[in-house]
Design an enzyme around this catalytic site. Structure first.
Site, PDB file in Angstrom:
ATOM      1  N   ASP A  33      -7.452   7.604   2.862  1.00 26.30           N
ATOM      2  CA  ASP A  33      -6.294   8.654   3.068  1.00 26.30           C
ATOM      3  C   ASP A  33      -6.532  10.064   2.517  1.00 26.30           C
ATOM      4  O   ASP A  33      -6.688  10.969   3.215  1.00 26.30           O
ATOM      5  CB  ASP A  33      -4.731   8.316   3.117  1.00 26.30           C
ATOM      6  CG  ASP A  33      -4.464   7.636   1.895  1.00 26.30           C
ATOM      7  OD1 ASP A  33      -5.364   7.896   0.743  1.00 26.30           O
ATOM      8  OD2 ASP A  33      -3.346   7.163   1.633  1.00 26.30           O
ATOM      9  N   THR A  34      -7.021   9.795   1.182  1.00 28.10           N
ATOM     10  CA  THR A  34      -7.144  11.090   0.475  1.00 28.10           C
ATOM     11  C   THR A  34      -8.767  11.684   1.115  1.00 28.10           C
ATOM     12  O   THR A  34      -9.081  12.898   0.798  1.00 28.10           O
ATOM     13  CB  THR A  34      -7.481  10.970  -1.011  1.00 28.10           C
ATOM     14  OG1 THR A  34      -8.611  10.259  -1.180  1.00 28.10           O
ATOM     15  CG2 THR A  34      -6.245  10.258  -1.599  1.00 28.10           C
ATOM     16  N   GLU A  87     -11.458   4.298  -5.752  1.00 35.40           N
ATOM     17  CA  GLU A  87     -10.408   5.017  -6.694  1.00 35.40           C
ATOM     18  C   GLU A  87     -10.746   4.955  -8.055  1.00 35.40           C
ATOM     19  O   GLU A  87     -10.683   3.619  -8.876  1.00 35.40           O
ATOM     20  CB  GLU A  87      -8.867   4.512  -6.562  1.00 35.40           C
ATOM     21  CG  GLU A  87      -8.765   5.208  -5.034  1.00 35.40           C
ATOM     22  CD  GLU A  87      -7.222   4.482  -4.769  1.00 35.40           C
ATOM     23  OE1 GLU A  87      -6.138   4.538  -5.600  1.00 35.40           O
ATOM     24  OE2 GLU A  87      -6.953   4.051  -3.390  1.00 35.40           O
ATOM     25  N   ARG A 140       4.045   9.745   6.596  1.00 34.51           N
ATOM     26  CA  ARG A 140       3.040  10.803   6.828  1.00 34.51           C
ATOM     27  C   ARG A 140       3.177  10.946   8.232  1.00 34.51           C
ATOM     28  O   ARG A 140       2.560   9.974   8.973  1.00 34.51           O
ATOM     29  CB  ARG A 140       1.732  10.360   6.089  1.00 34.51           C
ATOM     30  CG  ARG A 140       0.705  11.371   5.868  1.00 34.51           C
ATOM     31  CD  ARG A 140      -0.470  10.634   5.385  1.00 34.51           C
ATOM     32  NE  ARG A 140      -0.366  10.096   4.378  1.00 34.51           N
ATOM     33  CZ  ARG A 140      -1.140   8.775   4.053  1.00 34.51           C
ATOM     34  NH1 ARG A 140      -1.986   8.606   4.619  1.00 34.51           N
ATOM     35  NH2 ARG A 140      -0.949   8.227   2.592  1.00 34.51           N
ATOM     36  N   GLU A 181      -8.931   1.066  -7.785  1.00 35.62           N
ATOM     37  CA  GLU A 181      -8.777  -0.048  -6.630  1.00 35.62           C
ATOM     38  C   GLU A 181      -9.794   0.621  -5.609  1.00 35.62           C
ATOM     39  O   GLU A 181     -10.306   1.589  -5.856  1.00 35.62           O
ATOM     40  CB  GLU A 181      -7.408  -0.298  -6.098  1.00 35.62           C
ATOM     41  CG  GLU A 181      -6.714   1.025  -5.489  1.00 35.62           C
ATOM     42  CD  GLU A 181      -5.591   0.803  -4.643  1.00 35.62           C
ATOM     43  OE1 GLU A 181      -5.203  -0.319  -4.262  1.00 35.62           O
ATOM     44  OE2 GLU A 181      -5.239   1.824  -4.187  1.00 35.62           O
ATOM     45  N   SER A 208       0.809  -1.200   0.074  1.00 33.53           N
ATOM     46  CA  SER A 208      -0.215   0.163  -0.162  1.00 33.53           C
ATOM     47  C   SER A 208       0.965   1.365  -0.105  1.00 33.53           C
ATOM     48  O   SER A 208       2.018   0.996   0.133  1.00 33.53           O
ATOM     49  CB  SER A 208      -0.767  -0.030   1.136  1.00 33.53           C
ATOM     50  OG  SER A 208      -0.053   0.079   2.377  1.00 33.53           O
ATOM     51  N   GLY A 218       1.628   3.182  -2.478  1.00 33.28           N
ATOM     52  CA  GLY A 218       2.801   3.158  -3.169  1.00 33.28           C
ATOM     53  C   GLY A 218       4.146   2.528  -2.958  1.00 33.28           C
ATOM     54  O   GLY A 218       5.055   2.266  -3.962  1.00 33.28           O
TER      55      GLY A 218
HETATM   56  N1  ATP Z   1      -2.115   2.024 -14.156  1.00 29.77           N
HETATM   57  C1  ATP Z   1      -1.546   3.158 -13.646  1.00 29.77           C
HETATM   58  N2  ATP Z   1      -1.503   4.223 -14.628  1.00 29.77           N
HETATM   59  C2  ATP Z   1      -1.367   5.478 -14.095  1.00 29.77           C
HETATM   60  N3  ATP Z   1      -0.865   6.013 -12.605  1.00 29.77           N
HETATM   61  C3  ATP Z   1      -1.205   4.843 -11.858  1.00 29.77           C
HETATM   62  C4  ATP Z   1      -1.773   3.490 -12.289  1.00 29.77           C
HETATM   63  N4  ATP Z   1      -1.467   2.730 -11.384  1.00 29.77           N
HETATM   64  C5  ATP Z   1      -1.564   3.638 -10.027  1.00 29.77           C
HETATM   65  N5  ATP Z   1      -1.207   4.730 -10.600  1.00 29.77           N
HETATM   66  C6  ATP Z   1      -0.868   6.002  -9.846  1.00 29.77           C
HETATM   67  O1  ATP Z   1       0.004   5.330  -8.390  1.00 29.77           O
HETATM   68  C7  ATP Z   1      -1.127   5.795  -7.496  1.00 29.77           C
HETATM   69  C8  ATP Z   1      -0.984   4.692  -6.221  1.00 29.77           C
HETATM   70  O2  ATP Z   1      -1.469   3.475  -6.883  1.00 29.77           O
HETATM   71  P1  ATP Z   1      -2.434   2.519  -6.400  1.00 29.77           P
HETATM   72  O3  ATP Z   1      -3.732   3.085  -5.649  1.00 29.77           O
HETATM   73  O4  ATP Z   1      -2.615   1.193  -7.284  1.00 29.77           O
HETATM   74  O5  ATP Z   1      -1.447   2.067  -5.063  1.00 29.77           O
HETATM   75  P2  ATP Z   1      -1.374   1.775  -3.532  1.00 29.77           P
HETATM   76  O6  ATP Z   1      -0.014   1.497  -3.004  1.00 29.77           O
HETATM   77  O7  ATP Z   1      -2.509   1.077  -3.037  1.00 29.77           O
HETATM   78  O8  ATP Z   1      -1.670   3.508  -2.984  1.00 29.77           O
HETATM   79  P3  ATP Z   1      -2.566   3.812  -1.730  1.00 29.77           P
HETATM   80  O9  ATP Z   1      -2.572   2.760  -0.573  1.00 29.77           O
HETATM   81  O10 ATP Z   1      -1.904   5.085  -1.472  1.00 29.77           O
HETATM   82  O11 ATP Z   1      -4.071   3.899  -2.231  1.00 29.77           O
HETATM   83  C9  ATP Z   1      -2.561   6.006  -7.907  1.00 29.77           C
HETATM   84  O12 ATP Z   1      -3.236   6.798  -7.206  1.00 29.77           O
HETATM   85  C10 ATP Z   1      -2.068   6.594  -9.500  1.00 29.77           C
HETATM   86  O13 ATP Z   1      -1.855   8.010  -9.008  1.00 29.77           O
HETATM   87 MG    MG Z   2      -4.553   3.673  -3.982  1.00 24.58          MG
END
Ligand code: ATP
Ligand code: MG
Length: 387
Positions: A279-280, A260, A357, A272, A152, A154
């Site tokens: 968080d947002t 999202e 954060r 997803e 999670s 990123g």
């Molecule tokens: N296929 C994609 N194309 C463009 N941008 C992407 C893509 N996948 C992810 N991102 C960017 O990366 C961000 C984080 O990706 P994602 O939400 O899948 O991961 P995460 O690690 O679960 O993040 P979080 O836990 O913070 O929601 C997205 O909000 C988007 O800005």
């Molecule tokens: Mg995300």
């Protein structure tokens, strides 16, 4: 349903802390759990527990000890099989054990949404070795995004522009993986106009509700700022709500979900979802009559939500740590708070890591533009100091 209820909160980060405050305002008793002591939600709960939530026996022991009415997961790293058992014994799991199970890993929810429900997502494939990455990448085309299926904020995520970058991305994904599955998802890179979180509330009684969409900006796959409301084409908004309803209906249960979505010139693309506050969505602490935490609390307790209103344009901006350290002190909070319309939430994390954060600045103003400027200015004024 008589109040108060006893809630076992699994995960005690900043989102858990705000949820605990909302639930306590409704008289609930909170037992906050995490794998380290004095986590943010521990600090506002009635009782705290520290244990490994990936261990089914440890989780069951804690449930036996406290006998909660409701289990509220705040994180993904939980032994979901134990939740399924506990739910079958009559304990309410939020939103339900099935939804927690499906959203714990990116692959389960993605397959459900794309294959079973036929909703548009980025074109994707999975790989469990560097060689498999190459095969999948060739079928998707570059640029693409690689992420561990379990991670999670990123972690382990990177953009891959060409074949020469695949090895580095695979190694980076392995370093950011949680759990024991060496599996990554490779996704078509979506060149979106903007991305939103559509907070979606399933109720015990009454129809599914939506908050006004929240736009956010991410760096390194991690949220930096978010704001609300936005001007969005009404057809596009309806499409986004239909997707969110379809997915959350499939998962079932009650509570607030953060859906999202990527918005391009002509498409709404599912990315997803979190089966819990997002968080947002911290911006709703100042933008709405009921924050996402209040809405989560009301819906899981079966309380009415007659209306969700935006009070004022608002924005949030994160405060990240610049280095690793213990017991940080916060400098510049006075300067941040001297800006009219600004508020600050310090999470109270006991240690910092680079880019962790640590706080969020919230701002309201007459326009979203001004609110974003204020929140960002306030966040820049705050820094961390260590003894
Ligand atoms: N296929 C994609 N194309 C463009 N941008 C992407 C893509 N996948 C992810 N991102 C960017 O990366 C961000 C984080 O990706 P994602 O939400 O899948 O991961 P995460 O690690 O679960 O993040 P979080 O836990 O913070 O929601 C997205 O909000 C988007 O800005
Ligand atoms: Mg995300």
């Amino acid at each position: 349903m008589p109040l108060p209820k006893k809630i076992l909160l699994l995960g005690s980060g900043e989102l858990g802390k705000e949820f605990a405050i909302s639930a306590k305002r409704l008289g609930c008793q909170i037992v906050a759990c995490d794998n380290y002591p004095n986590a943010p939600a521990h600090q506002v709960a009635d009782e705290q527990e520290v244990f490994n939530m990936l261990s089914a026996p440890e989780l069951k022991n804690i449930v036996t000890k406290h006998a909660p009415d409701i289990i509220v997961p705040e994180i993904e790293a939980i032994r979901t099989e134990a939740l399924i058992d506990l739910e079958s014994q009559g304990i309410q799991v939020v939103p339900n054990a099935n939804a927690v199970n499906y959203t714990m890993n990116r692959d389960r929810i993605r397959d459900l949404v794309a294959e079973n429900l036929g909703i548009r997502t980025a074109i994707y494939g999975y790989a469990e070795s560097e060689k498999e990455c190459l095969n999948v990448a060739n079928s998707i085309k570059y640029p693409l995004v690689m992420k561990p299926v379990m991670s999670s904020s990123g972690k382990g995520q990177s953009l891959v522009k060409s074949e020469s970058e695949l090895k580095r991305a695979w190694e980076y994904a392995q370093s950011g993986m949680r759990g024991d599955r060496e599996r990554v998802i490779l996704e078509e890179y979506i060149d979106f106009k903007y991305e939103i979180t559509l907070l979606t509330i399933r109720q015990k009684q009454g129809s599914t509700l939506f908050c006004s969409p929240i736009v956010h900006r991410q760096e390194r796959g991690d949220y930096q700022e978010s704001w609300q409301p936005i001007e969005m084409n009404q057809d596009r908004l309806r499409e986004a709500q239909e997707i969110a309803k379809k997915v959350t209906d499939q998962l079932g249960g009650v509570g607030l979900f953060g859906v999202e979505l990527f918005i391009t010139d002509d498409e709404v693309i599912f990315s997803e979802l979190s089966p819990r506050p997002h968080d947002t969505g911290m911006v709703t602490l100042v933008s709405q009559n009921l924050s996402e935490f209040d809405l989560h609390a009301r819906s899981i307790l079966g309380l009415p939500i007659p209306e969700i209103l935006i009070n004022k344009p608002a924005a949030s901006h994160v405060v990240l740590a610049e280095k690793d350290g213990m017991s940080p002190k916060y400098i510049g909070v006075e300067d941040a708070l001297s800006i009219a319309g600004v508020d600050v939430r310090i999470f109270g994390k006991t240690t910092s890591r680079v880019n962790r954060r640590m706080a969020v600045c919230l701002a309201t103003a007459d326009s979203v533009k001004e609110a974003r400027q204020k929140a960002s200015k306030a966040a820049k004024l705050i820094s961390l100091e260590y003894e």
